[in-house]
Design a protein around this motif. Structure first.
Motif, mmCIF file in Angstrom:
data_model
loop_
_atom_site.group_PDB
_atom_site.id
_atom_site.type_symbol
_atom_site.label_atom_id
_atom_site.label_comp_id
_atom_site.label_asym_id
_atom_site.label_seq_id
_atom_site.Cartn_x
_atom_site.Cartn_y
_atom_site.Cartn_z
ATOM 1 N N SER A 34 0.818 -1.217 0.000
ATOM 2 C CA SER A 34 0.000 0.000 0.000
ATOM 3 C C SER A 34 0.854 1.270 0.000
ATOM 4 C CB SER A 34 -0.932 -0.008 1.209
ATOM 5 O OG SER A 34 -1.665 1.196 1.299
ATOM 6 N N CYS A 35 2.004 1.219 0.685
ATOM 7 C CA CYS A 35 2.858 2.410 0.777
ATOM 8 C C CYS A 35 3.439 2.803 -0.582
ATOM 9 C CB CYS A 35 3.966 2.194 1.798
ATOM 10 S SG CYS A 35 5.093 0.842 1.410
ATOM 11 N N MET A 36 3.525 1.854 -1.505
ATOM 12 C CA MET A 36 4.039 2.166 -2.838
ATOM 13 C C MET A 36 3.111 3.131 -3.574
ATOM 14 S SD MET A 36 6.899 0.761 -3.146
ATOM 15 C CE MET A 36 7.908 -0.547 -2.466
ATOM 16 N N GLU A 37 1.819 3.040 -3.282
ATOM 17 C CA GLU A 37 0.839 3.923 -3.919
ATOM 18 C C GLU A 37 0.599 5.180 -3.093
ATOM 19 O OE1 GLU A 37 -2.712 1.666 -4.440
ATOM 20 O OE2 GLU A 37 -1.699 0.033 -5.525
ATOM 21 N N LYS A 38 0.513 5.016 -1.759
ATOM 22 C CA LYS A 38 0.121 6.130 -0.903
ATOM 23 C C LYS A 38 1.291 6.926 -0.346
ATOM 24 C CE LYS A 38 -4.052 3.680 0.580
ATOM 25 N NZ LYS A 38 -4.775 3.069 1.718
ATOM 26 N N GLY A 39 2.495 6.343 -0.346
ATOM 27 C CA GLY A 39 3.648 7.034 0.210
ATOM 28 C C GLY A 39 3.651 7.077 1.719
ATOM 29 N N ARG A 40 2.848 6.252 2.350
ATOM 30 C CA ARG A 40 2.793 6.153 3.801
ATOM 31 C C ARG A 40 2.301 4.766 4.159
ATOM 32 N NH1 ARG A 40 0.452 10.093 6.475
ATOM 33 N NH2 ARG A 40 -0.939 9.000 7.876
ATOM 34 N N CYS A 41 2.585 4.342 5.389
ATOM 35 C CA CYS A 41 2.208 2.994 5.803
ATOM 36 C C CYS A 41 0.695 2.883 5.969
ATOM 37 C CB CYS A 41 2.907 2.635 7.116
ATOM 38 S SG CYS A 41 2.642 0.913 7.613
ATOM 39 N N VAL A 42 0.170 1.715 5.653
ATOM 40 C CA VAL A 42 -1.270 1.469 5.779
ATOM 41 C C VAL A 42 -1.720 1.524 7.232
ATOM 42 C CG1 VAL A 42 -1.075 -1.054 5.930
ATOM 43 C CG2 VAL A 42 -3.147 -0.018 4.930
#
Length: 205
Positions: free
Chosen positions: A52-60
């Protein structure tokens, strides 16, 4: 200049803190701002490799990892400190570092890293090596001291009696300050080292 300090001990003012505070005093004399984040007493779960962090730039998982990420990006140096458990770092700290380093996509190049370990007797060098690997995979220079960055003590407060360990922390803080200042001058004059596009080699085709 700013140094972010991570206390991986479950004890907020235990022997690991004593080591960090000894460094903190030197940083203050050198005009370096510090912030200590208490990690070891928090409820931090491990990475689940969800991507998820690859898309959002932050941890899920929206916890202390995401709260600390902006300070990590802004700092010039990072000190990671842990007590020794079975010749390894506190598991809570490792879970935190796994997620912090993996979920933050800013360039960590030339941020100075230093690991600090505290134990009654043994397992220090193995833990020291474990923590340094977070820096050396991230283009972060590693600060050294006059001895491996360790301090001894079992009961809370005993580390304050380890004269050599305390001196090692003071020397580490001075060396780290010198490195950060030297890197800042180098960036100003020469810029950062050239980066190639990453080559990812997988061994299963």
């Amino acid at each position: 200049m700013k140094v972010l300090m991570l206390n991986g001990s479950p004890h907020q003012k235990g022997n690991t803190y004593i080591a960090l505070h000894e460094m903190e005093k030197i940083f203050a004399k050198e005009g370096v701002e510090t912030e200590i984040v208490q990690v070891g007493s928090q409820m931090i779960r491990g990475c689940i490799a969800c991507g998820s962090c690859m898309e959002k730039g932050r941890c899920v998982f929206d916890d202390l990892v995401n709260e600390t990420a902006p300070a990590f990006e802004a700092c010039d140096g990072l000190v990671v400190a842990s007590p020794v458990y079975y010749a390894s770092a506190n598991a809570t700290l490792i879970a935190f570092l796994d997620r912090l380093f993996y979920s933050t996509h800013f360039d960590k190049s030339m941020k100075v890293g230093a690991s600090v370990v505290a134990a009654r007797r043994g397992g220090l060098s193995a833990t020291f090596d474990e923590l340094n690997k977070f820096f050396t995979i991230s283009n972060m220079p590693v600060a050294s001291s006059q001895y491996w960055n360790s301090i001894h003590g079992r009961a809370q407060g005993e580390a304050s009696q380890d004269a050599e360990g305390l001196q090692t922390m003071r020397t580490l803080a001075r060396n780290m300050t010198f490195l950060m200042k030297s890197i800042a001058l180098g960036k100003e004059k020469y810029g950062l080292p050239e980066k190639e596009e990453a080559q990812r080699t997988s061994f299963i085709r």
